[in-house]
Every structure is written in C-alpha cells, then in structure tokens.
Write a protein that holds these residues in place. Structure first.
Motif, short mmCIF file in Angstrom:
data_model
loop_
_atom_site.label_atom_id
_atom_site.label_comp_id
_atom_site.label_asym_id
_atom_site.label_seq_id
_atom_site.Cartn_x
_atom_site.Cartn_y
_atom_site.Cartn_z
N MET A 11 0.93 -1.31 0.05
CA MET A 11 0.14 0.33 0.15
C MET A 11 0.75 1.61 -0.05
O MET A 11 1.71 1.69 0.76
N SER A 12 0.40 2.18 -0.36
CA SER A 12 1.42 3.53 -0.82
C SER A 12 0.89 4.11 -0.31
O SER A 12 0.01 4.45 0.78
N LEU A 13 2.18 4.93 0.37
CA LEU A 13 2.28 6.13 2.12
C LEU A 13 1.40 7.57 0.92
O LEU A 13 1.60 8.33 0.08
N CYS A 14 -0.20 7.41 1.69
CA CYS A 14 -0.03 9.45 1.38
C CYS A 14 -0.57 9.99 2.33
O CYS A 14 -1.28 9.38 3.34
N LEU A 15 0.06 10.76 2.16
CA LEU A 15 0.15 11.78 2.66
C LEU A 15 -0.25 13.53 2.35
O LEU A 15 -0.99 13.13 1.75
N CYS A 16 -0.90 14.15 3.64
CA CYS A 16 -1.67 15.42 3.31
C CYS A 16 -0.55 16.47 4.46
O CYS A 16 -0.31 16.23 5.79
N LEU A 17 -1.55 18.38 3.96
CA LEU A 17 -1.14 18.77 5.24
C LEU A 17 -2.58 19.27 5.51
O LEU A 17 -3.55 19.54 5.03
N VAL A 18 -2.59 19.83 7.10
CA VAL A 18 -3.59 19.58 8.04
C VAL A 18 -3.76 21.42 8.73
O VAL A 18 -2.83 21.80 9.20
N LEU A 19 -4.32 22.56 8.63
CA LEU A 19 -4.41 23.00 9.18
C LEU A 19 -5.68 22.93 9.96
O LEU A 19 -6.55 22.94 10.07
N CYS A 20 -4.99 23.72 11.18
CA CYS A 20 -5.96 23.64 12.41
C CYS A 20 -5.55 25.14 13.28
O CYS A 20 -5.13 25.88 12.69
N TRP A 21 -6.71 24.75 13.96
CA TRP A 21 -6.49 26.48 14.78
C TRP A 21 -5.98 25.61 16.55
O TRP A 21 -6.97 25.09 16.80
N ASN A 22 -5.36 26.79 16.27
CA ASN A 22 -4.52 27.08 18.29
C ASN A 22 -5.15 27.27 18.28
O ASN A 22 -4.90 28.88 18.89
N ASP A 23 -6.13 27.02 19.91
CA ASP A 23 -7.04 27.91 20.61
C ASP A 23 -6.38 27.68 21.74
O ASP A 23 -6.16 27.34 23.45
N ASP A 24 -5.53 29.28 21.76
CA ASP A 24 -4.62 29.36 23.21
C ASP A 24 -4.85 31.41 23.15
O ASP A 24 -4.15 31.59 22.08
N ASP A 25 -4.41 31.72 23.98
CA ASP A 25 -5.02 32.90 24.15
C ASP A 25 -3.08 33.71 24.35
O ASP A 25 -3.09 34.96 24.42
N ASP A 26 -2.05 32.92 24.65
CA ASP A 26 -0.93 33.59 24.85
C ASP A 26 -0.18 33.48 23.79
O ASP A 26 0.12 33.03 22.90
N GLU A 27 -0.29 34.80 23.27
CA GLU A 27 0.56 35.40 21.99
C GLU A 27 1.71 36.36 22.49
O GLU A 27 1.76 36.71 23.72
N CYS A 28 3.02 35.21 21.83
CA CYS A 28 4.36 35.54 22.86
C CYS A 28 4.65 36.71 21.35
O CYS A 28 4.93 35.77 20.13
N ARG A 29 5.86 37.11 21.52
CA ARG A 29 6.74 38.19 20.97
C ARG A 29 8.25 37.46 20.61
O ARG A 29 9.24 36.78 19.45
N ILE A 57 -9.51 21.10 13.74
CA ILE A 57 -9.99 21.16 11.57
C ILE A 57 -10.28 22.02 10.88
O ILE A 57 -11.57 22.65 10.50
N LEU A 58 -9.20 22.84 10.38
CA LEU A 58 -9.83 23.91 9.11
C LEU A 58 -10.18 23.57 7.91
O LEU A 58 -10.85 23.99 6.62
N ASP A 59 -9.14 22.38 7.56
CA ASP A 59 -9.07 22.15 5.63
C ASP A 59 -8.06 21.22 5.70
O ASP A 59 -6.88 21.37 6.57
N ILE A 60 -7.95 20.79 4.83
CA ILE A 60 -7.67 19.12 4.56
C ILE A 60 -6.52 19.66 3.27
O ILE A 60 -7.31 19.26 2.26
#
Length: 225
Positions: free
Chosen positions: A1-19, A73-76
């Motif tokens: 069976m061939s290896l099937c890969l994808c890219l996953v876009l998600c939302w990080n539910d974290d309010d701690d923004e750091c520079r 998950i926002l998009d694949i």
C-alpha cells in the motif's frame, strides 16, 4: 500500500501570544516566535503533515499528526512532493545541529521499559481497545512510547526546577505518583524514591509514568485514567 500524506490546517485555541519564546533546544535561549514552531503565535492557525489512514463516508482518519488533541481542523490539502518538499532548502544553524550529540539539550541516551511496566502497558492497551485502536499492534504502541520519550519532552520549567525539587522532598512526591501499579515492587520504589515522576498520556486514557535521570529514561508504570 502506498503512503498517502496530506497537509492539515488547524486552529490553536491559545490566547497567549508571545513575541519572544524560550526554545528548549537552545536551553531556554529567547528568539522571535516566528523563528520557532511555538503555538503561541499572532496567527492561531497551525499546519502539520499527516498520514491518511482511511476515508470512510465523510470521515478521514489521520495518524502522525502534530496537533493537540481536540484541535479544530480548518482544512486538509494534499501533500505534493514537487512543491512541498524543497531539497535544497536551508535552515538556521541551531536547527541543523547534530541532534545525537551529548551537548544537545534534548538528547536522551536510553529509554528502558522493564518487564513489569511492559506488562501493565499491554494490559492498558488491551483495555482501551487493543487492535481496534489507532495502532496496528502492541509493538507499534511501544515504538511510539520509545519515540516520544527519545527526546526530553519536559518543559523548561520542569528541567530548571529539577534541582530544587530534589531539595524539597521529591522522595514523597515520587512515591505519591507511583500509583497502584508499582506500590508492591520494592525495587521500583527504591529506584524512584529520590526522583521526580513524569507522565505521558496516550489514547486519552493511558497514563505512562517515567523517571528521567542523567539523560536516561525509565518507564515505571502504566495505568488507565
């Protein structure tokens, strides 16, 4: 069976923004957030590669994804090697540094699992579904445990507080954390009495206890939570 890969876009539910963030591989050295893979970003959208295990009706089963459990998950998108794999790309020196040398802050020289915790881990795997779980067999689950623990996954705070913990009664802390699985083992209690016990959670229900001493990790128990 061939290896099937994808890219996953998600939302990080974290309010701690750091520079600026403290990078574990730099022993706490501070660099800009956009120069790292930290989830504490101005933009909460994350990206990860994943293996497509199966597609059934409207459900896609993925594995090997670098996401926090429960992330929306926002998009694949399909993984396309000719444009997603850049062979001559360059990276900063601290990224390309030899990851197996002793000076590497996250280096772990050995991960050991003795027979007793091995048996308890098998019991836990069977109780959460065994071969019906995401892992092909018990050996695959053990390989995952070894792979995850082959790098120092402790936070900078945990690594920096290790000496302080040893001075403030970590023996009692270690005994409290051992759990029923190892209370009857004098050898395990003696070996971990002066060590801080850390925990790795898998499949949402398996709690793996381990100690980390001098670049070596020993798994001491596995329980259902």
């Amino acid at each position: 069976m061939s290896l099937c890969l994808c890219l996953v876009l998600c939302w990080n539910d974290d309010d701690d923004e750091c520079r600026k963030v403290n990078v574990p591989r730099l022993n706490g050295g501070r660099v800009g957030a956009l120069a790292t893979r930290t989830p504490h970003r101005p933009n909460a959208i994350g990206l990860s590669t994943a293996k497509v295990e199966s597609v059934t009706d409207k459900t896609v089963l993925l594995s090997g994804v670098d996401l926090v459990d429960g992330s929306p998950i926002l998009d694949i998108k399909p993984y396309v090697p000719f444009c997603d794999a850049i062979g001559d790309a360059s990276q900063p020196e601290w990224v390309t540094r030899d990851r197996e040398v002793e000076e590497e802050p996250l280096h772990v020289s050995r991960v050991s699992i003795s027979q007793e915790p091995w048996n308890r881990l098998r019991e836990c795997w069977q109780r959460v579904g065994g071969e019906a779980s995401l892992y092909e067999d018990f050996g695959t689950l053990v390989d995952l445990v070894r792979q995850v623990l082959s790098r120092d996954i402790r936070s900078l705070h945990q690594r920096g507080a290790l000496a302080l913990t040893a001075k403030t009664g970590s023996a009692n802390h270690g005994k409290r954390q051992l759990g029923k699985g190892v209370e009857g083992s004098a050898a395990n209690v003696a070996a971990t009495a002066a060590a801080t016990v850390y925990h790795l959670h898998l499949l949402g229900r398996i709690d793996i206890s381990y100690v980390h001493e001098r670049k070596e990790i020993e798994v001491i128990d596995a329980t259902i939570v």
